[in-house]
Design a protein around this motif. Structure first.
Motif, PDB file in Angstrom:
ATOM      1  N   GLU A 202       0.831  -1.205   0.000  1.00 13.19           N
ATOM      2  CA  GLU A 202       0.000   0.000   0.000  1.00 13.19           C
ATOM      3  C   GLU A 202       0.869   1.261   0.000  1.00 13.19           C
ATOM      4  O   GLU A 202       0.590   2.224  -0.720  1.00 13.19           O
ATOM      5  CB  GLU A 202      -0.931  -0.003   1.207  1.00 13.19           C
ATOM      6  CG  GLU A 202      -2.040  -1.043   1.119  1.00 13.19           C
ATOM      7  CD  GLU A 202      -2.979  -0.977   2.297  1.00 13.19           C
ATOM      8  OE1 GLU A 202      -2.747  -0.134   3.196  1.00 13.19           O
ATOM      9  OE2 GLU A 202      -3.946  -1.752   2.326  1.00 13.19           O
ATOM     10  N   LEU A 203       1.915   1.247   0.811  1.00 15.73           N
ATOM     11  CA  LEU A 203       2.814   2.402   0.854  1.00 15.73           C
ATOM     12  C   LEU A 203       3.521   2.588  -0.491  1.00 15.73           C
ATOM     13  O   LEU A 203       3.709   3.720  -0.947  1.00 15.73           O
ATOM     14  CB  LEU A 203       3.843   2.221   1.966  1.00 15.73           C
ATOM     15  CG  LEU A 203       3.301   2.296   3.392  1.00 15.73           C
ATOM     16  CD1 LEU A 203       4.379   1.902   4.396  1.00 15.73           C
ATOM     17  CD2 LEU A 203       2.789   3.702   3.698  1.00 15.73           C
ATOM     18  N   ASP A 204       3.899   1.488  -1.103  1.00 18.63           N
ATOM     19  CA  ASP A 204       4.545   1.557  -2.410  1.00 18.63           C
ATOM     20  C   ASP A 204       3.594   2.122  -3.453  1.00 18.63           C
ATOM     21  O   ASP A 204       3.977   2.939  -4.296  1.00 18.63           O
ATOM     22  CB  ASP A 204       5.022   0.165  -2.827  1.00 18.63           C
ATOM     23  CG  ASP A 204       5.787   0.184  -4.144  1.00 18.63           C
ATOM     24  OD1 ASP A 204       6.779   0.934  -4.244  1.00 18.63           O
ATOM     25  OD2 ASP A 204       5.397  -0.537  -5.069  1.00 18.63           O
ATOM     26  N   CYS A 205       2.337   1.706  -3.381  1.00 22.32           N
ATOM     27  CA  CYS A 205       1.327   2.206  -4.324  1.00 22.32           C
ATOM     28  C   CYS A 205       1.115   3.707  -4.136  1.00 22.32           C
ATOM     29  O   CYS A 205       1.058   4.463  -5.111  1.00 22.32           O
ATOM     30  CB  CYS A 205       0.022   1.440  -4.118  1.00 22.32           C
ATOM     31  SG  CYS A 205      -1.282   1.866  -5.294  1.00 22.32           S
ATOM     32  N   LEU A 206       1.036   4.144  -2.887  1.00 20.69           N
ATOM     33  CA  LEU A 206       0.836   5.569  -2.611  1.00 20.69           C
ATOM     34  C   LEU A 206       2.036   6.404  -3.041  1.00 20.69           C
ATOM     35  O   LEU A 206       1.887   7.566  -3.430  1.00 20.69           O
ATOM     36  CB  LEU A 206       0.561   5.793  -1.128  1.00 20.69           C
ATOM     37  CG  LEU A 206      -0.798   5.334  -0.592  1.00 20.69           C
ATOM     38  CD1 LEU A 206      -0.903   5.640   0.894  1.00 20.69           C
ATOM     39  CD2 LEU A 206      -1.938   6.009  -1.351  1.00 20.69           C
TER      40      LEU A 206
END
Length: 270
Positions: A202-206
């Protein structure tokens, strides 16, 4: 105000005991005692039973980008006792239950206690900023806990959208994430692996937001959104930095938690 630093604290959880414990005045590393009414959000009287969500979505394999609940794998949660799904004892490290809770809470729109608290604390922070024209928001979460791993990215998006609409445009708003890992034990201080792949994804996507616009709905498509912040695209990364803290011994209350507190105060004073 001016050169003075003003700190506002807001505790977000779904069970009072997880925040306060049996002896809140003796929490290791605590600087101040949180005020239940003024500085904390502990929705004992606003608990949202997520059993209906689990029953509705546990057999729904189709992912809808406009419905955040379809991204949760709730199949196994249908076997949990009703008491667990009532969240009276917290999320018990179930990130999916924390996210289901948040969706249900925010679907109250203007009646959402969490939304009201976040708006109020942003208003207070803007008043506190005085002439500095600078505001720091630090979201701290346990990367192994249900609330920490299930809500931290959603809260970053929500706070960024709120700040963009509510805070004066002349004030620079920084949002930082502090992930606390109290489960693993790492001897090499240069390598801190987080044992939570979903959160890292999720952090990578954001982090890619801005290069690729993507829908990010915090509520379902048919839910009310009078403020225009619960649904929409992410057009830029909501947070500035991610900091990770890991324990070095078997007793995190004596090394990890005080270390997090000290580090964050140094960060605030920089």
């Amino acid at each position: 105000k001016g050169d003075e630093k003003i700190l506002r604290l807001l505790a977000i959880d779904v069970a009072a005991d997880e925040v306060f414990g049996s002896q809140p005045d003796k929490v290791p590393g605590a600087i101040v005692t949180l005020d239940r009414e003024k500085e904390t959000y502990v929705p004992e009287q606003h608990l949202r039973n997520v059993k209906d969500i689990v029953d509705q979505y546990k057999d729904n394999p189709k992912i809808d980008p406009h419905d955040p609940l379809t991204t949760l794998d709730l199949k196994e949660y249908g076997r949990l006792p009703d008491g667990v799904l009532g969240l009276s004892g917290g999320t018990q490290r179930h990130a999916a239950l924390a996210r289901a809770y948040l969706v249900k809470e925010l679907e109250g729109d203007e009646q959402s206690v969490l939304l009201q608290k976040l708006k109020e604390i942003l208003r207070q922070l803007q008043e506190d900023s005085g002439e500095s024209r600078y505001m720091q928001i630090i979201i701290i979460g346990n990367s192994n806990g249900g609330v920490g791993s299930g809500l931290i990215t959603d809260l970053a998006v929500l706070l960024r959208r709120l700040a963009d609409r509510q805070v004066d445009k002349t004030i620079a708003v920084e949002i930082h994430l502090a992930l606390v890992d109290d489960q693993g034990e790492y001897s090499d201080p240069g390598i801190v692996p987080i044992q939570n792949r979903v959160l890292l994804d999720e952090l990578d996507c954001l982090s890619q937001a801005g290069r690729v616009y993507q829908p990010y709905h915090l509520v379902r498509e048919n839910a009310p959104d009078s403020t225009g912040i619960l649904k929409g695209l992410i057009t830029r990364k909501p947070h500035n930095n991610v900091y990770v803290f890991a324990r070095q011994t078997q007793e995190p209350q004596f090394d990890l938690y005080p270390e997090v507190a000290d580090s964050l105060f140094f960060f605030i004073e920089r």
